[in-house]
Design an enzyme around this catalytic site. Structure first.
Site, PDB file in Angstrom:
ATOM      1  N   HIS A   1      -1.921  -4.173   0.539  1.00 48.11           N
ATOM      2  CA  HIS A   1      -1.886  -4.524  -0.882  1.00 48.11           C
ATOM      3  C   HIS A   1      -2.515  -3.351  -1.599  1.00 48.11           C
ATOM      4  O   HIS A   1      -3.654  -2.978  -1.306  1.00 48.11           O
ATOM      5  CB  HIS A   1      -2.671  -5.819  -1.139  1.00 48.11           C
ATOM      6  CG  HIS A   1      -2.517  -6.365  -2.519  1.00 48.11           C
ATOM      7  ND1 HIS A   1      -3.061  -7.567  -2.917  1.00 48.11           N
ATOM      8  CD2 HIS A   1      -1.858  -5.881  -3.602  1.00 48.11           C
ATOM      9  CE1 HIS A   1      -2.751  -7.808  -4.181  1.00 48.11           C
ATOM     10  NE2 HIS A   1      -2.034  -6.782  -4.618  1.00 48.11           N
ATOM     11  N   LEU A   2      -1.798  -2.739  -2.517  1.00 49.51           N
ATOM     12  CA  LEU A   2      -2.179  -1.456  -3.103  1.00 49.51           C
ATOM     13  C   LEU A   2      -3.625  -1.455  -3.607  1.00 49.51           C
ATOM     14  O   LEU A   2      -4.002  -2.286  -4.433  1.00 49.51           O
ATOM     15  CB  LEU A   2      -1.227  -1.103  -4.244  1.00 49.51           C
ATOM     16  CG  LEU A   2      -1.500   0.232  -4.959  1.00 49.51           C
ATOM     17  CD1 LEU A   2      -1.442   1.398  -3.981  1.00 49.51           C
ATOM     18  CD2 LEU A   2      -0.500   0.437  -6.093  1.00 49.51           C
ATOM     19  N   HIS A   3      -4.416  -0.506  -3.097  1.00 51.32           N
ATOM     20  CA  HIS A   3      -5.800  -0.395  -3.536  1.00 51.32           C
ATOM     21  C   HIS A   3      -6.346   0.993  -3.220  1.00 51.32           C
ATOM     22  O   HIS A   3      -5.920   1.664  -2.278  1.00 51.32           O
ATOM     23  CB  HIS A   3      -6.681  -1.453  -2.850  1.00 51.32           C
ATOM     24  CG  HIS A   3      -6.792  -1.291  -1.364  1.00 51.32           C
ATOM     25  ND1 HIS A   3      -5.759  -1.606  -0.499  1.00 51.32           N
ATOM     26  CD2 HIS A   3      -7.817  -0.836  -0.574  1.00 51.32           C
ATOM     27  CE1 HIS A   3      -6.134  -1.362   0.748  1.00 51.32           C
ATOM     28  NE2 HIS A   3      -7.370  -0.885   0.732  1.00 51.32           N
ATOM     29  N   PHE A   4      -7.304   1.416  -4.038  1.00 48.67           N
ATOM     30  CA  PHE A   4      -8.113   2.602  -3.810  1.00 48.67           C
ATOM     31  C   PHE A   4      -9.539   2.131  -3.552  1.00 48.67           C
ATOM     32  O   PHE A   4      -9.924   1.034  -3.959  1.00 48.67           O
ATOM     33  CB  PHE A   4      -8.109   3.529  -5.033  1.00 48.67           C
ATOM     34  CG  PHE A   4      -6.771   4.114  -5.370  1.00 48.67           C
ATOM     35  CD1 PHE A   4      -6.437   5.409  -4.998  1.00 48.67           C
ATOM     36  CD2 PHE A   4      -5.834   3.370  -6.083  1.00 48.67           C
ATOM     37  CE1 PHE A   4      -5.201   5.952  -5.323  1.00 48.67           C
ATOM     38  CE2 PHE A   4      -4.597   3.902  -6.411  1.00 48.67           C
ATOM     39  CZ  PHE A   4      -4.272   5.192  -6.024  1.00 48.67           C
TER      40      PHE A   4
ATOM     41  N   GLN B   1       0.846  -1.197   0.000  1.00 52.19           N
ATOM     42  CA  GLN B   1       0.000   0.000   0.000  1.00 52.19           C
ATOM     43  C   GLN B   1       0.879   1.244   0.000  1.00 52.19           C
ATOM     44  O   GLN B   1       1.197   1.824   1.034  1.00 52.19           O
ATOM     45  CB  GLN B   1      -0.950  -0.023   1.211  1.00 52.19           C
ATOM     46  CG  GLN B   1      -1.956   1.118   1.271  1.00 52.19           C
ATOM     47  CD  GLN B   1      -3.088   0.983   0.277  1.00 52.19           C
ATOM     48  OE1 GLN B   1      -2.984   0.266  -0.721  1.00 52.19           O
ATOM     49  NE2 GLN B   1      -4.183   1.659   0.509  1.00 52.19           N
TER      50      GLN B   1
END
Length: 450
Positions: free
Chosen positions: A241-244, A204
């Site tokens: 964990h990369l998220h928008f 993230q």
């Protein structure tokens, strides 16, 4: 000293497990149609290929050549239509459209929602809040472990420069697709997750490419009431964990109506202002010669905060044309025991939506007693002090100037005269219209009370 807080983690996927269960999983096909290598070969998902445009961020998009109607309406038919399909299939943990929502009396127009479903049957978990950048840990829950039925579609830039839609497109594991998935514990109608390059298992942390993708999604939606948000670690992101996040709510957010004071305009046309008379101090970015200019300035500002271990939240507003950057310190205060116990008892985690003025409350008592004073008191605890905010701004402006964004050294002599004018979506009597679009016959509307 390592700072940690205990909170009930948000369940975003039906496949989310306790860490001990996930850690016990070992190799081999899982048999549950996930996004991992065991289940991807031959798997197909819808693919929406958007058209990259060069547009003045403050004006309507200007694409090169013809601009025909897209093959599918991105927001209404694809995103919200697929979201409603998953609701009909019973994939959500509760019916968010049945949650009570009201506008809190007062000049700010804070929005309160009673959402008891987000807090049921989960035990508090420890989260480290003193480290914004942490390495990805594949043993913990991440978005490769969600079921493919929770993925609405792949979202990628078009290769031939035209908008395209493929109802069934192979998942290209070698080129790690970006995907849009449901959040099974929704805050609002159409609540989804944008997961850039999902198979790369990025932690993230914002980078230029991922932030640009989020702006394109906001632009593609083309509706100011569909907003994207981002929470860093230490600012109430719980999944590394990369998220928008994104959802639809046809009510102006208080932060969007707050007055601003212009600080500077960069050579690229991007203007930077600060919020005035709002409980959380923050910066507002808008305009720019192209969408990429605006995206680069904001992403570089986020990278600066990350590199300096400063937790922050981001709201992408007005179809990607207006972005709020909000450094915060609530979790740090909480870990140090500096937050009033009454505020902690509400169990409100002030992430991007709460900071923007949409207060998600888990107890009926708090909902019934919701007041502008209480909301203001909570958000004041989130904000950096005036002195610390000035220090952080100096770091951001230095970073912008150093990476070639048409920046300059920001000193009192280069700051423009105050421009304190409220900037907000068109003011409407929000209580006289539905906060959600009518999509599927029989869908229960949110009950909005005065």
């Amino acid at each position: 000293m390592m700072l940690r807080i205990k909170r009930v983690p948000t369940v975003v996927s039906n496949y989310q497990k306790e860490e001990a269960e996930e850690g016990a999983r070992r190799g081999g096909g899982c048999g549950r149609n996930c996004l991992n290598k065991c289940c991807i070969p031959g798997a197909k998902l819808p693919l929406y290929a958007f058209k990259r445009v060069n547009f003045v961020a403050g004006e309507k998009a200007l694409a090169v050549g013809e601009n025909p109607e897209p093959p599918v309406a991105f927001l209404d038919s694809l995103l919200l239509g697929e979201w409603e399909d998953r609701m009909q299939r019973g994939l959500f943990r509760y019916d968010v459209t049945a949650c009570e929502t009201k506008i809190i009396p007062g000049g700010q127009g804070f929005i309160a929602q009673l959402n008891e479903g987000r807090h049921l049957k989960k035990r508090p978990t420890e989260f480290r809040v003193d480290k914004v950048l942490q390495p990805f840990d594949g043993s913990k829950f991440n978005f490769t472990k969600v079921g493919q039925e929770e993925i609405l579609f792949q979202f990628e830039a078009s290769e031939d420069g035209e908008v395209q839609f493929f109802p069934k497109a192979l998942i290209d594991a070698d080129n790690s697709p970006s995907v849009v998935a449901i959040n099974v514990s929704p805050i609002e109608y159409g609540h989804v997750l944008l997961i850039p390059r999902v198979l790369e298992c990025l932690p993230q942390r914002i980078d230029r490419e991922s932030f640009s993708l989020a702006l394109y999604m906001a632009a593609e939606a083309g509706n100011p009431y569909f907003r994207l948000g981002y929470n860093s670690l230490g600012a109430f992101a719980t999944i590394n964990h990369l998220h928008f996040q994104a959802y639809y709510l046809a009510v102006p957010f208080p932060i969007e109506k707050a007055p601003t004071q212009k600080l500077t305009a960069l050579e690229t046309g991007v203007t930077i202002s600060e919020l005035v008379n709002y409980p959380v101090r923050g910066l507002v970015f808008e305009d720019g010669d192209t969408v990429q200019d605006l995206s680069n300035v904001v992403s570089d500002s986020c990278i600066c905060l990350q590199d300096n271990n400063i937790p922050y939240n981001v709201l992408i507003s007005d179809c990607g044309k207006r972005i709020f950057l909000l450094p915060q310190c609530y979790a740090e205060k909480q870990a140090l025991g500096e937050v009033n116990p009454e505020l902690l008892d509400t169990q409100v985690n002030p992430a991007v939506w709460e900071i923007s003025g949409h207060m998600v409350l888990k107890r009926k008592k708090d909902f019934e007693e919701a007041s502008e004073e209480n909301a203001w008191r909570l958000l004041t605890e989130v904000s950096l002090s005036e002195e610390r905010f000035r220090e952080v701004n100096a770091l951001i402006f230095e970073a912008i100037a150093s990476v070639g964004n048409g920046g300059q050294d920001i000193t009192p002599s280069t700051i423009d005269k105050p421009d304190v004018e409220p900037q907000a979506p068109e003011d409407v009597d929000v209580m006289k219209q539905s906060s959600r679009p009518a999509m599927v016959a029989g869908t229960q509307e949110c009950l909005v009370l005065q």
